[in-house]
Scaffold this active site. Structure first.
Site, short mmCIF file in Angstrom:
data_model
loop_
_atom_site.label_atom_id
_atom_site.label_comp_id
_atom_site.label_asym_id
_atom_site.label_seq_id
_atom_site.Cartn_x
_atom_site.Cartn_y
_atom_site.Cartn_z
N CYS A 152 62.36 29.97 58.58
CA CYS A 152 62.19 28.53 58.84
C CYS A 152 61.67 27.77 57.61
O CYS A 152 61.99 26.60 57.42
CB CYS A 152 61.24 28.34 60.02
SG CYS A 152 59.80 29.40 59.99
N HIS A 244 57.49 22.08 59.33
CA HIS A 244 57.12 22.66 58.04
C HIS A 244 57.45 21.65 56.93
O HIS A 244 58.58 21.16 56.83
CB HIS A 244 57.95 23.93 57.76
CG HIS A 244 57.57 25.12 58.61
ND1 HIS A 244 56.47 25.14 59.45
CD2 HIS A 244 58.15 26.35 58.71
CE1 HIS A 244 56.40 26.33 60.04
NE2 HIS A 244 57.40 27.07 59.62
P1 NAP Z 1 56.96 34.99 70.43
O1 NAP Z 1 56.56 33.67 70.99
O2 NAP Z 1 55.91 36.00 70.18
O3 NAP Z 1 58.05 35.63 71.45
C1 NAP Z 1 58.50 36.96 71.28
C2 NAP Z 1 59.55 37.34 72.31
O4 NAP Z 1 59.89 38.73 72.11
C3 NAP Z 1 59.07 37.24 73.77
O5 NAP Z 1 60.13 36.87 74.61
C4 NAP Z 1 58.63 38.67 74.09
O6 NAP Z 1 58.69 38.99 75.47
C5 NAP Z 1 59.68 39.46 73.33
N1 NAP Z 1 59.19 40.80 73.06
C6 NAP Z 1 58.05 41.17 72.44
N2 NAP Z 1 57.92 42.54 72.44
C7 NAP Z 1 59.01 43.02 73.06
C8 NAP Z 1 59.47 44.32 73.40
N3 NAP Z 1 58.76 45.42 73.09
N4 NAP Z 1 60.65 44.47 74.04
C9 NAP Z 1 61.38 43.38 74.36
N5 NAP Z 1 61.00 42.09 74.09
C10 NAP Z 1 59.83 41.93 73.45
O7 NAP Z 1 57.75 34.83 69.06
P2 NAP Z 1 58.54 33.52 68.51
O8 NAP Z 1 57.64 32.64 67.74
O9 NAP Z 1 59.32 32.95 69.63
O10 NAP Z 1 59.51 34.18 67.43
C11 NAP Z 1 60.67 34.91 67.82
C12 NAP Z 1 61.43 35.33 66.58
O11 NAP Z 1 61.91 34.18 65.89
C13 NAP Z 1 60.56 36.08 65.57
O12 NAP Z 1 61.34 37.08 65.00
C14 NAP Z 1 60.19 35.05 64.55
O13 NAP Z 1 59.95 35.61 63.29
C15 NAP Z 1 61.46 34.21 64.53
N6 NAP Z 1 61.28 32.82 64.09
C16 NAP Z 1 60.27 32.07 64.57
C17 NAP Z 1 60.14 30.75 64.14
C18 NAP Z 1 59.07 29.86 64.64
O14 NAP Z 1 58.94 28.75 64.09
N7 NAP Z 1 58.27 30.26 65.64
C19 NAP Z 1 61.05 30.23 63.24
C20 NAP Z 1 62.10 31.04 62.78
C21 NAP Z 1 62.20 32.32 63.22
P3 NAP Z 1 57.37 38.91 76.43
O15 NAP Z 1 57.09 37.45 76.65
O16 NAP Z 1 57.82 39.59 77.66
O17 NAP Z 1 56.28 39.60 75.70
#
Ligand code: NAP
Length: 357
Positions: A152, A244
């Site tokens: 991002c 950002h």
């Molecule tokens: P998040 O809020 O922590 O959500 C993580 C997701 O992954 C949840 O649905 C969680 O399910 C699932 N998960 C975690 N452990 C798991 C497992 N063992 N098996 C299956 N599912 C699992 O993270 P996020 O901020 O949405 O980010 C998601 C991805 O996008 C990351 O790779 C991050 O680097 C990327 N990203 C984020 C942003 C941003 O601005 N936030 C920008 C670009 C890219 P549960 O709810 O059931 O735990």
């Protein structure tokens, strides 16, 4: 025309929630299944998310009552329901690499937000306006169809630098000021960030320096030959929820005028003719006021898909400074992935009518 059935893996997280709201009423895609960890599996989506729902507005009714699948256990079941998978998983990178490959091997097109496959040689890292030609790598993939979007942080400066590459860029120095949602958190849920700035984000500076080089690279024989540009990045976490910002200095090999740069930015909208549903117009909004762009005021431009830029000023010999801004969970995550999928449809990689289920 039938919509393409879509699954979201990691649907309960911050980026997953963005996918759900952005895909509600999407003209081409329809969410048919949602999956997350075993903690959420078998629950109704609304129950699984509970007070983790951070997006303005309520959960769309059709999704709220959907039963959450388990990402690893239910792959075959998801494959029966979805043709396209958006991955918003946050777990061990090695595990994500394998999971995404497994989904792809069952015939689903995977568009991922995660960094796990960004350096897999035959996986294109796509910013739809910048390097759509890299999609040609898909035809040489033997593990199934995987496309990733970049980090991002780089969305706040790569769009402005791209049309300036033709002047010959000697060096870029960038400092990013990144929102807490970029770490999957909220200000309320992260007390250490209140009234505070943290001058380190693990792994982010490497991504901010290297990923643009793959994006600006050349597709040759199913691989990307990296561009050679010197980028030096400092990444800082600041106490804002979303958005950002980047403070950028760019140095050219020759003299370039402010007027030339502004004209190029104003006309830079490579997707305009494709009429993709999520593409902003303009792509880059130039702000004239000296105190813009501002995170809270301007991150929502173009429904969070627009990039804004301001404070363009000279910096010594052959150099310029400017401020860029983008919405990290929309343009930088879910929205950017959806726009990539729209591009895949438009370019014929995902046939809308013939392969819907
Ligand atoms: P998040 O809020 O922590 O959500 C993580 C997701 O992954 C949840 O649905 C969680 O399910 C699932 N998960 C975690 N452990 C798991 C497992 N063992 N098996 C299956 N599912 C699992 O993270 P996020 O901020 O949405 O980010 C998601 C991805 O996008 C990351 O790779 C991050 O680097 C990327 N990203 C984020 C942003 C941003 O601005 N936030 C920008 C670009 C890219 P549960 O709810 O059931 O735990």
């Amino acid at each position: 025309m039938k919509k393409i059935p879509v699954g979201i893996i990691g649907a309960t997280g911050m980026v997953g929630q963005r996918f759900i709201t952005l895909l509600n009423y999407h003209p081409w895609f329809e969410v048919t299944c949602v999956a997350a960890s075993p903690r959420s599996a078998n629950k109704k989506y609304k129950e699984a998310v509970k007070d983790k729902w951070v997006i303005e507005g309520k959960i769309p009714d059709s999704i709220a009552k959907m039963t959450v699948s388990a990402v690893e256990r239910d792959i075959e079941q998801v494959a029966k329901q979805a043709r396209l998978i958006f991955s918003a998983l946050d777990m061990d990178r090695g595990q994500i690499r394998e999971i995404e490959k497994e989904y792809a091997s069952l015939g689903m097109a995977v568009v991922s937000n995660n960094s796990a496959h960004r350096w897999t040689e035959d996986v294109p890292m796509i910013m739809p306006e910048i390097n759509p030609e890299h999609l040609e790598l898909i035809s040489s993939q033997d593990h199934g169809f995987i496309v990733v979007k970049p980090n991002c942080s780089i969305q706040s400066y790569v769009p402005m630098l791209t049309p300036l590459l033709k002047f010959g860029i000697k060096k870029v120095v960038v400092t990013t000021l990144q929102a807490v949602s970029g770490a999957g958190k909220t200000l309320k849920g992260w007390p250490d960030m209140q009234d505070n700035v943290i001058p380190f984000i693990g792994g982010e500076e490497e991504k901010s320096e290297l990923e643009p080089l793959k994006i600006w690279g050349q597709a040759v024989n199913g691989r990307i030959k990296m561009a050679k540009i010197n980028i030096s990045a400092t990444c800082i976490r600041v106490p804002v929820e979303d958005g950002h910002m980047a403070s950028v200095s760019v140095y050219f090999n020759k003299k370039v005028s402010k007027k030339e740069i502004l004209k190029i930015w104003k006309n830079f909208n490579p997707l305009k003719k494709l009429n993709l549903p999520s593409a902003p117009d303009p792509f880059i909004t130039i702000m004239e006021e000296e105190n813009r762009p501002q995170t809270r005021l301007d991150r929502g431009l173009g429904n969070g898909m627009g990039i804004s830029v301001g404070r363009l000023r000279e910096d010594g010999n052959n150099g310029f400074k400017f401020i860029g801004l983008s919405h990290n969970t929309i343009r930088g995550a879910a929205g950017g992935a959806i726009l990539t999928a729209e591009l895949l449809v438009k370019k014929g990689y995902l046939q809308m009518s013939s392969r819907t289920k």
